[in-house]
Design a protein around this motif. Sequence first.
Motif, PDB file in Angstrom:
ATOM      1  N   GLN A 260      67.145  46.887   9.768  1.00  0.00           N
ATOM      2  CA  GLN A 260      65.958  46.504   9.007  1.00  0.00           C
ATOM      3  C   GLN A 260      66.104  45.093   8.445  1.00  0.00           C
ATOM      4  O   GLN A 260      65.154  44.304   8.467  1.00  0.00           O
ATOM      5  N   MET A 261      67.290  44.788   7.941  1.00  0.00           N
ATOM      6  CA  MET A 261      67.526  43.460   7.381  1.00  0.00           C
ATOM      7  C   MET A 261      67.447  42.395   8.469  1.00  0.00           C
ATOM      8  O   MET A 261      66.908  41.312   8.246  1.00  0.00           O
ATOM      9  N   ALA A 262      67.956  42.699   9.660  1.00  0.00           N
ATOM     10  CA  ALA A 262      67.900  41.746  10.770  1.00  0.00           C
ATOM     11  C   ALA A 262      66.453  41.512  11.192  1.00  0.00           C
ATOM     12  O   ALA A 262      66.046  40.364  11.431  1.00  0.00           O
ATOM     13  N   LEU A 263      65.654  42.576  11.267  1.00  0.00           N
ATOM     14  CA  LEU A 263      64.239  42.425  11.622  1.00  0.00           C
ATOM     15  C   LEU A 263      63.505  41.606  10.575  1.00  0.00           C
ATOM     16  O   LEU A 263      62.682  40.749  10.902  1.00  0.00           O
ATOM     17  N   LYS A 264      63.781  41.871   9.304  1.00  0.00           N
ATOM     18  CA  LYS A 264      63.136  41.133   8.224  1.00  0.00           C
ATOM     19  C   LYS A 264      63.540  39.654   8.277  1.00  0.00           C
ATOM     20  O   LYS A 264      62.704  38.772   8.081  1.00  0.00           O
ATOM     21  N   ALA A 265      64.817  39.387   8.576  1.00  0.00           N
ATOM     22  CA  ALA A 265      65.284  38.003   8.678  1.00  0.00           C
ATOM     23  C   ALA A 265      64.586  37.287   9.828  1.00  0.00           C
ATOM     24  O   ALA A 265      64.175  36.124   9.687  1.00  0.00           O
ATOM     25  N   ASP A 266      64.424  37.973  10.962  1.00  0.00           N
ATOM     26  CA  ASP A 266      63.716  37.377  12.099  1.00  0.00           C
ATOM     27  C   ASP A 266      62.261  37.091  11.738  1.00  0.00           C
ATOM     28  O   ASP A 266      61.716  36.037  12.075  1.00  0.00           O
TER      29      ASP A 266
END
Length: 134
Positions: free
Chosen positions: A77-83
């Motif tokens: 989730q954090m990686a998707l939000k960062a992207d």
Amino acid sequence: MDHLFLLRTQAHELKMRQMVEEINLGRLTIPQAMAKFNVLTRHTVRKWLDRVRHENFQRADAMKQASQQPPPALVEQMALKADELAGQVIQLKKELEQAELQVIYYTTIIRVAEQELGIAIEKKSVTKQSNSFE
């Protein structure tokens, strides 16, 4: 028949855990616990004390490891939000660049119009202070 065996096993384990808890809390000594819970040998009490301590150690170790590593779903989730945020930053940079070009364009048009028409279009930056506090 298996159900009865399971109930007896669970009752025995519950009794042993209660015994260990009372010993660990200092309410009973090992001989007192042996008498209260009808345990015949000191070895049985020691075995249960060691078993519960080992389980507690494993539980604490597992909790420590779990707290050090975020859950995989959270990482994703954090990686998707960062992207998503990186994409927004790129889009905002493009919009800012476009706005800066528009400012240059309109400023140039106004200056050319002022030179060709000979009239002041831009507002002068010098302003008069009000005298309302006198």
